[in-house]
Design an enzyme around this catalytic site. Sequence first.
Site, PDB file in Angstrom:
ATOM      1  N   HIS A 248      15.419-110.592  17.155  1.00  0.00           N
ATOM      2  CA  HIS A 248      15.027-110.752  15.756  1.00  0.00           C
ATOM      3  C   HIS A 248      14.821-112.225  15.391  1.00  0.00           C
ATOM      4  O   HIS A 248      13.695-112.656  15.168  1.00  0.00           O
ATOM      5  CB  HIS A 248      16.079-110.105  14.850  1.00  0.00           C
ATOM      6  CG  HIS A 248      15.631-109.927  13.430  1.00  0.00           C
ATOM      7  ND1 HIS A 248      16.391-109.273  12.490  1.00  0.00           N
ATOM      8  CD2 HIS A 248      14.516-110.320  12.776  1.00  0.00           C
ATOM      9  CE1 HIS A 248      15.754-109.257  11.326  1.00  0.00           C
ATOM     10  NE2 HIS A 248      14.617-109.907  11.477  1.00  0.00           N
TER      11      HIS A 248
ATOM     12  N   HIS B   4      11.305-114.764  13.871  1.00  0.00           N
ATOM     13  CA  HIS B   4      11.425-115.767  12.803  1.00  0.00           C
ATOM     14  C   HIS B   4      11.246-117.192  13.309  1.00  0.00           C
ATOM     15  O   HIS B   4      10.416-117.958  12.811  1.00  0.00           O
ATOM     16  CB  HIS B   4      12.804-115.660  12.140  1.00  0.00           C
ATOM     17  CG  HIS B   4      12.957-114.474  11.254  1.00  0.00           C
ATOM     18  ND1 HIS B   4      12.788-114.536   9.892  1.00  0.00           N
ATOM     19  CD2 HIS B   4      13.272-113.187  11.529  1.00  0.00           C
ATOM     20  CE1 HIS B   4      12.994-113.346   9.353  1.00  0.00           C
ATOM     21  NE2 HIS B   4      13.292-112.493  10.338  1.00  0.00           N
TER      22      HIS B   4
ATOM     23  N   HIS C 179       8.396-107.769  14.667  1.00  0.00           N
ATOM     24  CA  HIS C 179       9.397-107.970  13.623  1.00  0.00           C
ATOM     25  C   HIS C 179       9.748-106.669  12.911  1.00  0.00           C
ATOM     26  O   HIS C 179      10.924-106.393  12.654  1.00  0.00           O
ATOM     27  CB  HIS C 179       8.915-109.002  12.609  1.00  0.00           C
ATOM     28  CG  HIS C 179       9.898-109.239  11.507  1.00  0.00           C
ATOM     29  ND1 HIS C 179       9.744-108.688  10.254  1.00  0.00           N
ATOM     30  CD2 HIS C 179      11.078-109.919  11.479  1.00  0.00           C
ATOM     31  CE1 HIS C 179      10.775-109.041   9.493  1.00  0.00           C
ATOM     32  NE2 HIS C 179      11.598-109.781  10.209  1.00  0.00           N
TER      33      HIS C 179
ATOM     34  N   ASN D 132      13.562-105.087  12.322  1.00  0.00           N
ATOM     35  CA  ASN D 132      14.077-105.411  10.994  1.00  0.00           C
ATOM     36  C   ASN D 132      14.320-104.181  10.124  1.00  0.00           C
ATOM     37  O   ASN D 132      15.426-103.958   9.642  1.00  0.00           O
ATOM     38  CB  ASN D 132      13.124-106.363  10.268  1.00  0.00           C
ATOM     39  CG  ASN D 132      13.698-106.829   8.944  1.00  0.00           C
ATOM     40  OD1 ASN D 132      14.556-107.701   8.902  1.00  0.00           O
ATOM     41  ND2 ASN D 132      13.231-106.236   7.844  1.00  0.00           N
TER      42      ASN D 132
ATOM     43  N   ILE E  69      10.813-110.961   5.301  1.00  0.00           N
ATOM     44  CA  ILE E  69      12.198-110.763   4.901  1.00  0.00           C
ATOM     45  C   ILE E  69      13.102-111.039   6.093  1.00  0.00           C
ATOM     46  O   ILE E  69      12.651-110.911   7.244  1.00  0.00           O
ATOM     47  CB  ILE E  69      12.441-109.327   4.369  1.00  0.00           C
ATOM     48  CG1 ILE E  69      13.823-109.179   3.739  1.00  0.00           C
ATOM     49  CG2 ILE E  69      12.251-108.335   5.488  1.00  0.00           C
ATOM     50  CD1 ILE E  69      14.023-109.950   2.493  1.00  0.00           C
TER      51      ILE E  69
END
Length: 842
Positions: free
Chosen positions: A500, A505, A692, A696, A842
Amino acid sequence: MLKPQACQFDSIKTVLLPLKQPFLLGSVFPFSSPRPSFNKARNNSKLVYFTRDIKAVTAGTEKAVGVKATVTVKQTLSSMANFGLSRGVDVIQDLLGRTLLLELVSAELDPSTGGEKETIKGYARQVSKEKDGVKYEAKFEVPAGFGEVGAVLVENEHHREMYLQEIVLLGFHNGPVHVKCSSWVHSKFDNPHKRVFFTNKSYLPWQTPSGLKKLREEELKLLRGDGQGERKWFDRVYDYDVYNDLGDPDTDLSKKRPVIGGKQFPYPRRCRTGRPMCDADPVSEQKTSVLPYVPRDEVFSEVKLLTFSINYLYCSLRLLPSPTMFCGSNLLRRSIRMFWTRDEEFARQTLAGCNPFGIRLVTEWPLKSKLDPKIYGPSESAITKELIERQIKGYMTVDEAIKQKKLFILDYHDWFLPYVEKVRNVEGTTLYGSRSLFFLNPDETLRPLAIELTRPPMDGKPAWKSVYTPSWNSTDVWLWRLAKAHVSAHDSFHHHMISHWLRSHCCTEIYVLAANRQLSEMHPIYRLLHRHFRYTMETNVLGRQFLINADGIIESNLNPNKYSVELSSLAYSQEWRFDHQGLPADLISRGMAVEDATAPHGLRLAIKDYPFANDGLILWDAIKQWISEYVNHYYSKSSFVESDEELQAWWKEIRTVGHFDKKDEPWWPDLRTPQDLVEILTTIVWVCSGHHASVNFVQYAYSGYVPNRPTIARTKMPDEDPSEEQWKHFLENPEAVLLECLPSRIQTTKVMAVVDVLSCHSPDEEYIGETIEPSWAENPEIKAAFDRFHGRLVELERVVDQRNGDKNLKNRSGAGIIPYEYLKPFSEPGMTGKGVPNSISI
């Protein structure tokens, strides 16, 4: 900078506007931004004339064209929140029709001078005000020889920033000219530089109209900045720095953390803020009372921010610690609460749960460590061939199982083992190196065979290893459950910090920085990528402030504690490769697929019922087909790729600056042909979207019930060098020992609140392939390609529903099984367990 063309006033009306009541200082809204003092504003303000129309001087031209510019400004809380004296000046400017100063820029050079043509200026006045936007209009007379408008310069005469959505120029013979803005325009009192917005036409660098080349270069130079000073809230500067902002040593020396990024701890780079350094640690940035700098156009919208804040507050209050904490909320899947102890569910979640990126094919036997045995103990695993064959119960030998690709593993042995002693010196946590072995059943489901937990030599004790297997014996049953809890915590850490944070990110921040620094807004590749970067940098800032920071959510709720980011650095150093980030390459690198031209998507999966891979490959192919058509439209010749200096600078900066610590690796792809570009872009878009989404929005369904997927195992195994009292306690009350191992109530509260918020879609979410970029809509070929892309995604939704209803696919359907919908492209707001946003939002 371009020079404004002289203007003459037409239909001048002079009005005096006295202020009937004083304006109040301050703001009642919580989201107001810093602004200049009224004294500064007053000193720069003059009583001006209200001009309804402004005409350009047209001497020497035969005919001028009347053009009307309509500007749409989004109403925001920040734009309405100023009730101070400067607001009074802004109101006067509005009444005088001088809210925005627009300048039309010709795409052509002046043939008589060889330089840029003078711009045509006009003030925009407010003409209407609706719920979601304010309309402003300006009128111009454009000389016949002015040529095509290539850009619009904007100066904000207010003391507050404005969010410009769009500018439309009406009156040209060839139809309207659209200028998409979607950007904050700073006040001229904060920054004297005018904003430039190019029209919706896309140009490769060598295609840039002569009148726009200088402007194109100047805009990129402004976005790069000079690497000096502290960034201001209204800046739009993109620059690089290391992760030296995770600690807070000025508050507490125990919160000092090493710099992540560099020779000792290799890591991708982040956005530079220029904050001052700490007094207690001169290599660490100081913490501030507000969020660190993010380039202005990268911040959350007010809708997004409000939704995020309210959701977190609501979840925190709703999940206050209570005796029924593990019962979860009404939104939790009841099946998880009933199934969490079952071995079949433990195995199934490696393929269809939070972390489908952890499992690998076993390709050699015996299992061996690559670590130095002099430091970490014997390299050979304690999982023996005899033990595995006993678990398989004579179905086949280990050699046959490996040859037939029947054995799979979660291998966190070598990654964790060097940190076991460090972590065990931290109160409230423990750590092992672990290996978990699975067997592929004939119905394509997995069955766990064995778990090995290892402690290296430490504290004067030799290395300790133990292997646990499914059993009917009561003592062994409880030891097996505890071993699974440890492995779940290990896999949870891999999910949060590697699959993740690091792979999506962290690495995407580099792509955002490089694109804004090296690719002009009018570059077709920038326009392709821009939507896939929405909100990512603001999300990452929040992550650095509250999740991966010293004593943050990650450190206080995951096993490695203060060594969490260091361990992600180790994974980056040893495992991360750009050429393995695309889905097909990732599957192949883990042995989960092999290339096969006769198979769907050109890959033959090692496990046919692998929900993440099956759905993900359809999405990957759809993305790649769309990008292929897009790239080939603009790069009709291979030479166009190599000669595109902006594109080459972008790719070089990603490799050598953003990933400085890996700049010399031999596996970096070349960028010479359109095919190279397609593969690189597809990888980036996949990471921002499908990758992602798959790690997520699945979180609350599985991690929301903590016993199913604990983030931390707080105590060591009962059979690791136990005292008589400890062993007796385990035998008499094994359930209590399990609860002592699982996260505490306060840890459970924090984790449930965080994964609840992270699993929700904002009302302003933008999903992949849902809406077309305005510049694409103006190009028939690109529009048709996008429509086909959208159609493939609609078909993917149908396929997912069909697969979830297929009773033969046991990893995604059946009584009590959560359907696998995490790669369905579209969704409604809220916690839906589906939807693939364009970006890491997010």
